[in-house]
Design an enzyme around this catalytic site. Structure first.
Site, PDB file in Angstrom:
ATOM      1  N   ASP A 130     -18.423 -16.964  53.002  1.00  0.00           N
ATOM      2  CA  ASP A 130     -17.619 -17.101  51.600  1.00  0.00           C
ATOM      3  C   ASP A 130     -16.913 -15.906  51.018  1.00  0.00           C
ATOM      4  O   ASP A 130     -16.488 -16.069  49.794  1.00  0.00           O
ATOM      5  CB  ASP A 130     -18.310 -18.179  50.663  1.00  0.00           C
ATOM      6  CG  ASP A 130     -17.481 -18.492  49.577  1.00  0.00           C
ATOM      7  OD1 ASP A 130     -16.305 -19.024  49.765  1.00  0.00           O
ATOM      8  OD2 ASP A 130     -17.836 -18.902  48.621  1.00  0.00           O
ATOM      9  N   ASP A 238     -18.409 -31.413  40.745  1.00  0.00           N
ATOM     10  CA  ASP A 238     -18.655 -32.341  41.958  1.00  0.00           C
ATOM     11  C   ASP A 238     -18.005 -33.589  42.014  1.00  0.00           C
ATOM     12  O   ASP A 238     -18.505 -34.425  42.929  1.00  0.00           O
ATOM     13  CB  ASP A 238     -20.305 -32.546  42.027  1.00  0.00           C
ATOM     14  CG  ASP A 238     -20.947 -31.230  42.204  1.00  0.00           C
ATOM     15  OD1 ASP A 238     -20.544 -30.268  42.993  1.00  0.00           O
ATOM     16  OD2 ASP A 238     -22.222 -31.033  41.721  1.00  0.00           O
TER      17      ASP A 238
END
Length: 306
Positions: A130, A238
């Protein structure tokens, strides 16, 4: 014969090291993703994430990252927590509960690469977590580890989407896995639930409107238009994962380094508002939250407290 043998060896070792799944794809140019990425950038959906404009060619062709690359080994690592924050508080994305995933995954990837070199021979490769121009989700999807859902997260039928993605790009020819099919169907839960309407169309997320972008990547003041829309998220978000039906299959991780500090789980809003720099450095030592720095987190808390 060796391709099949080596592929199986690598997958077995990946699971032994604690990865949740491992898939393999041929290192090649990402033809389908190229025009999509170009259009997304041209529409400025990346906001201030200028790094997304850099190394455009490398993002689409792993052979430009590793000379002679033949295979991309994609891996997932579960981060779904056993215990979660109290409900009446400022919220942190579950991926940032414990130690910074970059450190945890890189250690495992380096062990996997060493295993490959010790057991197969002279193999050149690089590990990616990432932080380099690699389209993680695209490679994981090509490797059969899931499909890219309407919220642009990789989703697995077996485990949902609360996992990290990482890669090994190798100059070793391996057996490629096939892609899986899309199982979002007619569901629009993630689109309907997004507090800032960042999922503008199925499979198209305007990054500049995403709460994760606003609370982490954005360095300026959060625009007033998002007042009352950020749903108490002080770091990340989330929502689109929490409402995804496939996450009913998410099971708690078993990685000790992802265990949260007690303060992170138990602090109420007032305690977060009174957070000092010293406490911030203690709670978030080796944490991904350090990316937004103390000033950034307090900016977010101040915005949510207006």
């Amino acid at each position: 014969m060796n391709k099949a043998k080596y592929s199986l060896m690598i997958k077995k070792e990946a699971l032994r090291l604690g990865f949740m799944s491992c898939g393999i794809s041929k290192a090649d140019f990402l033809e389908v993703e190229a025009p999509r990425l170009e259009k997304w950038l041209n529409q400025n959906m990346h906001g201030q994430m200028q790094y997304m404009e850099n190394h455009f060619d490398k993002r689409l062709d792993p052979r430009l990252l590793v000379e002679g690359a033949k295979s991309v080994v994609s891996l997932t690592l579960n981060y779904y927590p056993q215990e979660q924050q109290r409900e009446d508080t400022f919220k942190i994305s579950k991926y940032a509960y414990g130690e910074d995933y970059h450190f945890v995954i890189k250690d495992k990837l380096k062990d996997l690469l060493a295993f490959i070199q010790d057991n197969i021979g002279e193999v050149d490769g690089r590990v990616f977590v990432d932080s380099a121009p690699v389209l993680d989700k695209a490679w994981a999807a090509k490797s059969g580890l899931g499909w890219i859902g309407k919220n642009n997260n990789l989703i697995s039928r077996q485990s949902g989407s609360f996992f990290f993605i990482a890669e090994l790009i190798l100059d070793l020819e391996l057996d490629a896995d096939g892609i899986t099919t899309d199982h979002c169907g007619t569901c629009t839960k993630c689109i309907d639930a997004c507090p800032t309407n960042a999922i503008e169309q199925p499979y198209i997320v305007n990054g500049s409107k995403c709460i994760s972008y606003l609370t982490i990547e954005l360095k300026d003041a959060i625009p007033d238009e998002f007042q009352g829309e950020i749903d108490d998220w002080m770091f990340g978000c989330d929502v689109c994962q929490d409402v995804c039906p496939w996450n009913r299959f998410a099971k708690p991780h078993s990685e000790p380094r992802f265990s949260p500090k007690e303060e992170l789980i138990n602090y109420n809003k007032q305690e977060w508002k009174e957070l000092t720099r010293e406490l911030f450095n203690g709670i978030y030592k080796k944490s991904a939250v350090k990316r937004t720095k103390y000033e950034g987190l307090m900016r977010n808390i101040d915005f949510l407290s207006r």
